[in-house]
Structure formats: structure tokens, C-alpha cells
Enzyme design. Structure first.
Site, short mmCIF file in Angstrom:
data_model
loop_
_atom_site.label_atom_id
_atom_site.label_comp_id
_atom_site.label_asym_id
_atom_site.label_seq_id
_atom_site.Cartn_x
_atom_site.Cartn_y
_atom_site.Cartn_z
N LYS A 46 47.89 47.51 39.99
CA LYS A 46 48.64 47.19 38.77
C LYS A 46 48.71 48.42 37.86
O LYS A 46 47.71 49.13 37.71
CB LYS A 46 47.96 46.06 37.99
CG LYS A 46 47.56 44.88 38.85
CD LYS A 46 46.97 43.74 38.05
CE LYS A 46 46.23 42.78 38.94
NZ LYS A 46 44.86 43.21 39.31
N HIS A 101 50.99 45.33 34.89
CA HIS A 101 49.78 44.58 34.53
C HIS A 101 50.03 43.62 33.36
O HIS A 101 49.66 42.45 33.42
CB HIS A 101 48.63 45.54 34.21
CG HIS A 101 47.28 44.96 34.38
ND1 HIS A 101 46.18 45.69 34.70
CD2 HIS A 101 46.83 43.68 34.29
CE1 HIS A 101 45.12 44.90 34.80
NE2 HIS A 101 45.50 43.68 34.54
N ASP A 106 42.60 42.88 45.53
CA ASP A 106 43.32 43.06 44.26
C ASP A 106 42.57 44.03 43.35
O ASP A 106 41.41 43.79 43.00
CB ASP A 106 43.44 41.69 43.57
CG ASP A 106 44.15 41.77 42.24
OD1 ASP A 106 45.37 41.52 42.21
OD2 ASP A 106 43.49 42.09 41.22
N TYR A 158 40.73 48.83 36.21
CA TYR A 158 39.39 48.51 36.72
C TYR A 158 38.59 49.77 37.08
O TYR A 158 37.38 49.70 37.29
CB TYR A 158 39.44 47.60 37.96
CG TYR A 158 40.23 46.32 37.80
CD1 TYR A 158 40.62 45.85 36.55
CD2 TYR A 158 40.59 45.56 38.91
CE1 TYR A 158 41.35 44.68 36.42
CE2 TYR A 158 41.32 44.39 38.78
CZ TYR A 158 41.71 43.96 37.53
OH TYR A 158 42.44 42.81 37.41
N1 LIG Z 1 46.32 40.42 36.10
C1 LIG Z 1 45.37 40.34 35.18
O1 LIG Z 1 45.62 40.54 33.97
C2 LIG Z 1 43.98 39.99 35.59
C3 LIG Z 1 43.04 39.67 34.62
C4 LIG Z 1 41.76 39.33 35.03
C5 LIG Z 1 41.44 39.30 36.39
N2 LIG Z 1 42.37 39.64 37.33
C6 LIG Z 1 42.06 39.64 38.79
O2 LIG Z 1 41.66 38.32 39.14
C7 LIG Z 1 40.38 38.37 39.79
C8 LIG Z 1 39.62 37.08 39.56
O3 LIG Z 1 39.47 36.81 38.19
P1 LIG Z 1 38.06 36.92 37.42
O4 LIG Z 1 37.20 37.87 38.14
O5 LIG Z 1 38.36 37.16 36.01
O6 LIG Z 1 37.51 35.42 37.45
P2 LIG Z 1 37.18 34.29 38.55
O7 LIG Z 1 37.48 34.74 39.92
O8 LIG Z 1 37.82 33.05 38.04
O9 LIG Z 1 35.61 34.11 38.32
C9 LIG Z 1 34.68 35.10 38.66
C10 LIG Z 1 33.32 34.62 38.20
O10 LIG Z 1 33.01 33.39 38.85
C11 LIG Z 1 31.82 33.53 39.63
N3 LIG Z 1 32.05 32.84 40.91
C12 LIG Z 1 32.91 33.21 41.89
N4 LIG Z 1 32.88 32.32 42.89
C13 LIG Z 1 31.99 31.36 42.55
C14 LIG Z 1 31.51 30.20 43.19
N5 LIG Z 1 31.95 29.84 44.40
N6 LIG Z 1 30.58 29.46 42.55
C15 LIG Z 1 30.12 29.82 41.32
N7 LIG Z 1 30.54 30.92 40.67
C16 LIG Z 1 31.47 31.69 41.28
C17 LIG Z 1 31.61 35.03 39.82
O11 LIG Z 1 30.22 35.33 39.88
P3 LIG Z 1 29.54 36.39 40.90
O12 LIG Z 1 30.45 37.58 41.04
O13 LIG Z 1 28.26 36.73 40.19
O14 LIG Z 1 29.32 35.68 42.19
C18 LIG Z 1 32.22 35.59 38.55
O15 LIG Z 1 31.30 35.56 37.48
C19 LIG Z 1 39.74 39.62 39.17
O16 LIG Z 1 38.63 40.07 39.90
C20 LIG Z 1 40.89 40.56 39.17
O17 LIG Z 1 41.10 41.12 40.45
C21 LIG Z 1 43.65 39.97 36.94
#
Ligand SMILES: NC(=O)c1ccc[n+]([C@@H]2O[C@H](COP(=O)([O-])OP(=O)(O)OC[C@H]3O[C@@H](n4cnc5c(N)ncnc54)[C@H](OP(=O)(O)O)[C@@H]3O)[C@@H](O)[C@H]2O)c1
Length: 280
Positions: free
Chosen positions: A79, A112, A49, A54
């Protein structure tokens, strides 16, 4: 590799999408991207994704190419950002994103965030990109029930995916139920609440009982309630555990997580972005 890692969901347009995918937000150097994508692919992830916002489409495309696997084995979500919305800009910027990714189609292209002044024109461009085969599936992100109801008044075809912020502190049960009713698959962004939910004591007890991590319990809860996920991690062990979800939560455990909801957003409020025309 667990069963769920390769499980796909058939979308309402007939295309299949993996339930567990890999988020790439903030992975911003070729080296970090190469490591993350190689580990993710070897662990079983096939969905990657990204977003124009980004600014990592080119390095993601390059890392995917280095895997040396057939394009058809990979699912790429992209997006269109707010400033690129409207009919012509959506068409042109999608073309640019394809060049950046080094591919000739998106598996899934998402709006998005909804924005009021470009709302219908952007979607018309999405329908055109699908007709041209440049987007196999078209969907939205951060749409509320009202946005979907409004879109329905003019859309020739409706989105097949709605990617929204949802985690145990923001369960969005009515939104997920509405998506289901409209045959739209909900996909969770920040499925782990960007780390905020990982200290929850009740989920920690449940995790200890299953001999799993808190993150695994949360991700299992998501997919077990029919919500697709795209956790992001740059840590090899976490990348692996986030797709190793081959265990089951009981109905009681599912309900116990459901009631942790506090309507707590870490990201933006969609209605405000809609009104302001950009992320604030
Ligand atoms: N459509 C939208 O508006 C939108 C908005 C935001 C995000 N997104 C997409 O959604 C994806 C995921 O969301 P996100 O990156 O915001 O948050 P997330 O996946 O909920 O959390 C990521 C965070 O959690 C940590 N983490 C991941 N797996 C873990 C585990 N097993 N144990 C402990 N900590 C863990 C990661 O640390 P480390 O990396 O240091 O391991 C990072 O700091 C994004 O990368 C993006 O592709 C979309």
C-alpha cells in the site's frame, strides 16, 4: 488444510486473489517475521499483506524468499502511504517498495487512505504502474462510497479491491453491497476487530456449538458473506486456526452476527483522513 484456505476469488480484472490472507502489521523483526511467514505458508496462506507504513517490506520479502517457493505461488499486497501519494512520488515510492520486497511486481497495490489533494494524481500513477506490469492488480483501501463515486468521474479503470475496516461491530453492510455492485471485492482489515470482538458472548455461544473458536466463527462469517480477510497473528496456533474455516454458519447465525453492528471503529475515520491529508 481446509478448502477455504486455497480458495481464490477472480477479481474484475481477471486476476485471482486468495480469500484468506495474512496480515503483517506490527510484525517488525526478521525473527518474528520468519516464524510467522513459515507457519502461515505451511498452514496454507499464500497472500501476504504489507504497507509502506509498516516498515517491514524488506523483512517480509526476505522471509518469503527463504520459503524457497516460486514467486508466482505467492500473492503480495502493498500500500502507498499518504506522504508518498501524488503522481511522481507514487511511481518512485512503488519502485522503492519493490526493491525492498525484492520482487519486480506487486500482485495487488492499494492506495492506503484516500487524501483529497492527491486523489486523482495518485490513481493516475496506479493506472500507469498497472500498464507497466509493476502492479498486476490495483485497488484502494479505506475508500467510502463517495470516494469511489468521485474516483469514477476520472478513472480509466476502477479499483478491483477495497480493503476496509470491518468486523462484527462494524459490519459496513451498505459499503460491502456498494463494492459488490461495482464489481469491487471487499477485503476486511482488522477482521477480528483487533481482538475487541473476541469477547462477544453471543459469538462465543455460537463457537461452542460449532466446536470452533470465536475468531474462526468471525472469519467464517466474513468469507461466507463474500468478504476476503487478512487476519494477523504472531501465535502459531492462531495462525493455523484462522485459516481452518471449513465449516458452515446457518442463515440465522449469519443474521445474528450481522445485527451485532454498532458502527464501532477501532481505526481512523476515512473522511477525516481524506480532509486532513494524513492519518491523525
Ligand atoms: N488498510 C488499512 O488501513 C489497514 C489498517 C490496519 C490493518 N491492516 C491490515 O490488516 C491486518 C489485520 O488487521 P489487524 O492486525 O489490525 O487486526 P486483526 O487481524 O483483527 O487482529 C489482530 C489481533 O488479534 C489477535 N488474534 C489473531 N488471531 C487470533 C485468534 N485466533 N484468537 C485470538 N486472538 C487472535 C492477534 O494477536 P497475536 O498476534 O498476539 O496472536 C492480534 O492482537 C493487519 O496486519 C494489516 O496487514 C490494514
Amino acid at each position: 488444510m481446509s478448502d477455504i484456505s486455497t480458495k481464490t476469488q477472480t477479481l474484475s480484472d481477471g486476476n485471482d486473489m486468495p480469500l484468506v490472507g495474512f496480515g503483517t502489521y506490527l510484525i517488525d523483526t526478521p525473527d518474528k517475521m520468519d516464524k510467522a511467514i513459515t507457519t502461515a505458508y505451511e498452514s496454507g496462506y499464500r497472500l501476504f499483506d504489507t504497507a509502506q507504513l509498516y516498515q517491514n517490506e524488506a523483512i517480509l520479502g526476505e522471509s518469503i524468499r527463504k520459503l524457497g517457493v516460486n514467486r508466482s505461488k505467492i500473492f503480495i499486497t502493498d500500500k502507498i502511504t499518504e506522504m508518498n501519494q501524488g503522481y511522481d512520488l507514487t511511481i518512485d515510492s512503488a519502485e522503492y517498495s519493490l526493491q525492498q520486497l525484492g520482487t519486480d511486481y506487486f500482485d495487488l497495490l492499494l492506495v492506503h487512505w484516500p487524501i483529497s489533494d492527491k486523489f486523482f494524481d495518485t490513481w493516475r500513477a496506479f493506472e500507469e504502474l498497472k500498464k507497466q506490469g509493476k502492479a498486476k492488480s490495483i485497488g484502494v483501501s479505506n475508500f467510502t462510497q463517495s470516494h469511489l463515486q468521485l474516483l469514477k468521474t476520472q478513472a480509466s479503470e476502477m479499483p478491483v479491491v477495497n480493503q476496509i475496516e470491518t468486523h462484527p461491530y462494524l459490519t459496513q453492510s451498505p459499503m460491502v453491497a456498494f463494492d459488490n455492485k461495482e464489481s469491487i471485492l471487499t477485503q476486511a482489515w482488522s477482521p477480528l476487530g483487533r481482538g475487541v470482538v473476541l469477547n462477544d458472548p453471543m459469538i462465543a455461544k455460537m463457537a461452542a456449538h460449532h466446536e470452533r473458536s470465536v475468531a474462526q466463527v468471525i472469519l467464517r462469517w466474513q468469507v461466507q458473506r463474500g468478504v476476503a480477510v487478512i487476519p494477523k497473528s504472531q501465535t502459531a496456533s492462531r495462525i493455523k486456526e484462522n485459516i481452518d474455516l471449513d465449516f458452515e454458519l446457518s442463515d440465522d447465525e449469519m443474521s445474528m452476527i450481522d445485527i451485532l453492528n454498532k458502527n464501532q471503529r477501532n481505526g481512523r475515520e476515512p473522511e477525516l483522513v481524506y480532509e486532513m491529508g494524513k492519518q491523525y
